[in-house]
Write a protein that holds these residues in place. Structure first.
Motif, PDB file in Angstrom:
ATOM      1  N   PHE A  32       0.836  -1.222  -0.131  1.00 39.76           N
ATOM      2  CA  PHE A  32      -0.006   0.157  -0.013  1.00 39.76           C
ATOM      3  C   PHE A  32       0.838   1.214  -0.051  1.00 39.76           C
ATOM      4  N   ASP A  33       1.911   1.199   0.740  1.00 38.33           N
ATOM      5  CA  ASP A  33       2.722   2.496   1.035  1.00 38.33           C
ATOM      6  C   ASP A  33       3.545   2.641  -0.349  1.00 38.33           C
ATOM      7  N   ALA A  34       4.091   1.596  -0.867  1.00 36.61           N
ATOM      8  CA  ALA A  34       4.650   1.613  -2.200  1.00 36.61           C
ATOM      9  C   ALA A  34       3.764   2.372  -3.219  1.00 36.61           C
ATOM     10  N   GLY A  35       2.649   2.552  -3.228  1.00 43.49           N
ATOM     11  CA  GLY A  35       1.711   3.082  -4.293  1.00 43.49           C
ATOM     12  C   GLY A  35       1.325   4.732  -4.180  1.00 43.49           C
ATOM     13  N   GLY A  36       1.751   4.976  -2.528  1.00 42.67           N
ATOM     14  CA  GLY A  36       1.958   6.388  -2.310  1.00 42.67           C
ATOM     15  C   GLY A  36       0.383   7.008  -2.249  1.00 42.67           C
ATOM     16  N   LEU A  37      -0.622   5.688  -1.846  1.00 41.63           N
ATOM     17  CA  LEU A  37      -1.950   6.118  -1.645  1.00 41.63           C
ATOM     18  C   LEU A  37      -2.193   6.377  -0.010  1.00 41.63           C
ATOM     19  N   ARG A  38      -3.273   7.309   0.038  1.00 40.83           N
ATOM     20  CA  ARG A  38      -3.536   7.652   1.587  1.00 40.83           C
ATOM     21  C   ARG A  38      -5.006   6.986   2.213  1.00 40.83           C
ATOM     22  N   LEU A  39      -5.890   6.526   0.856  1.00 43.67           N
ATOM     23  CA  LEU A  39      -6.885   6.024   1.216  1.00 43.67           C
ATOM     24  C   LEU A  39      -7.496   4.936   0.075  1.00 43.67           C
ATOM     25  N   LEU A  40      -8.165   3.966   0.401  1.00 41.95           N
ATOM     26  CA  LEU A  40      -8.711   3.128  -0.546  1.00 41.95           C
ATOM     27  C   LEU A  40      -9.944   2.629  -0.306  1.00 41.95           C
ATOM     28  N   ARG A  41     -10.946   2.889  -1.021  1.00 45.75           N
ATOM     29  CA  ARG A  41     -12.314   2.560  -0.835  1.00 45.75           C
ATOM     30  C   ARG A  41     -12.790   1.362  -1.613  1.00 45.75           C
ATOM     31  N   PRO A  42     -13.446   0.432  -1.066  1.00 42.91           N
ATOM     32  CA  PRO A  42     -14.023  -0.782  -1.964  1.00 42.91           C
ATOM     33  C   PRO A  42     -14.487  -0.538  -3.195  1.00 42.91           C
ATOM     34  N   GLY A  43     -14.477  -1.322  -4.028  1.00 43.04           N
ATOM     35  CA  GLY A  43     -14.883  -0.790  -5.612  1.00 43.04           C
ATOM     36  C   GLY A  43     -14.162  -0.225  -6.524  1.00 43.04           C
ATOM     37  N   GLN A  44     -13.073   0.583  -5.825  1.00 45.87           N
ATOM     38  CA  GLN A  44     -12.145   1.280  -6.785  1.00 45.87           C
ATOM     39  C   GLN A  44     -11.253   0.345  -7.494  1.00 45.87           C
ATOM     40  N   ARG A  45     -10.962   0.702  -8.942  1.00 39.58           N
ATOM     41  CA  ARG A  45     -10.060   0.077  -9.717  1.00 39.58           C
ATOM     42  C   ARG A  45      -8.804   0.366  -9.393  1.00 39.58           C
ATOM     43  N   VAL A  46      -7.686  -0.710  -9.187  1.00 41.81           N
ATOM     44  CA  VAL A  46      -6.251  -0.507  -8.652  1.00 41.81           C
ATOM     45  C   VAL A  46      -5.784  -1.146  -9.872  1.00 41.81           C
ATOM     46  N   ARG A  47      -4.435  -0.704  -9.977  1.00 42.67           N
ATOM     47  CA  ARG A  47      -3.383  -1.273 -10.653  1.00 42.67           C
ATOM     48  C   ARG A  47      -2.700  -2.130  -9.413  1.00 42.67           C
ATOM     49  N   ILE A  48      -2.165  -3.406  -9.802  1.00 48.77           N
ATOM     50  CA  ILE A  48      -1.152  -3.869  -8.830  1.00 48.77           C
ATOM     51  C   ILE A  48       0.062  -4.512  -9.571  1.00 48.77           C
ATOM     52  N   GLU A  49       1.006  -4.697  -8.867  1.00 46.37           N
ATOM     53  CA  GLU A  49       2.377  -5.435  -9.310  1.00 46.37           C
ATOM     54  C   GLU A  49       2.489  -6.451  -8.378  1.00 46.37           C
ATOM     55  N   THR A  50       2.856  -7.695  -8.957  1.00 49.69           N
ATOM     56  CA  THR A  50       2.895  -9.062  -7.900  1.00 49.69           C
ATOM     57  C   THR A  50       4.226  -9.560  -8.299  1.00 49.69           C
ATOM     58  N   GLU A  51       4.573 -10.415  -7.421  1.00 44.37           N
ATOM     59  CA  GLU A  51       5.942 -11.357  -7.437  1.00 44.37           C
ATOM     60  C   GLU A  51       5.586 -12.777  -7.099  1.00 44.37           C
ATOM     61  N   GLY A  52       6.416 -13.423  -7.401  1.00 45.03           N
ATOM     62  CA  GLY A  52       6.344 -14.837  -7.040  1.00 45.03           C
ATOM     63  C   GLY A  52       5.154 -15.793  -7.671  1.00 45.03           C
TER      64      GLY A  52
END
Length: 71
Positions: A32-52
Motif C-alpha cells: 500500500f505504501d509503495a503506491g503512495g496512496l492515502r486511502l482506498l475504498r472498496p470498489g475502486q479499480r486499482v493497478r497492482i504489481e505482484t511477484e512470486g
C-alpha cells in the motif's frame, strides 16, 4: 495487472483486492505504501504489481504495489 479493491483497513494499511477472475488476493502495508496512496475504498479499480508463483496458481503470489488505476 488490474483489480478491484475489496477490503481495506486504514489502521493496518492492508486489505484485499479481487482479481478480474474473482480471486481475492491480500496486500500488506508495504504494498500500500509503495503506491503512495492515502486511502482506498472498496470498489475502486486499482493497478497492482505482484511477484512470486506462476500464473496458474496464487500460492506464493504477493502484491508488491497497489495504486489507483488511471485511464
Amino acid at each position: 495487472m488490474q483489480a478491484t479493491a475489496y477490503t481495506y483497513d486504514p489502521e493496518s494499511r492492508s486489505g484485499q483486492v479481487l482479481l478480474d477472475d474473482g480471486t481475492p488476493l491480500p496486500f500488506d502495508a508495504a504494498a500500500f505504501d509503495a503506491g503512495g496512496l492515502r486511502l482506498l475504498r472498496p470498489g475502486q479499480r486499482v493497478r497492482i504489481e505482484t511477484e512470486g508463483a506462476d500464473t496458474n496458481s496464487d500460492t506464493g503470489r504477493r502484491i508488491t504495489l497497489v495504486t489507483l488505476q488511471t485511464l
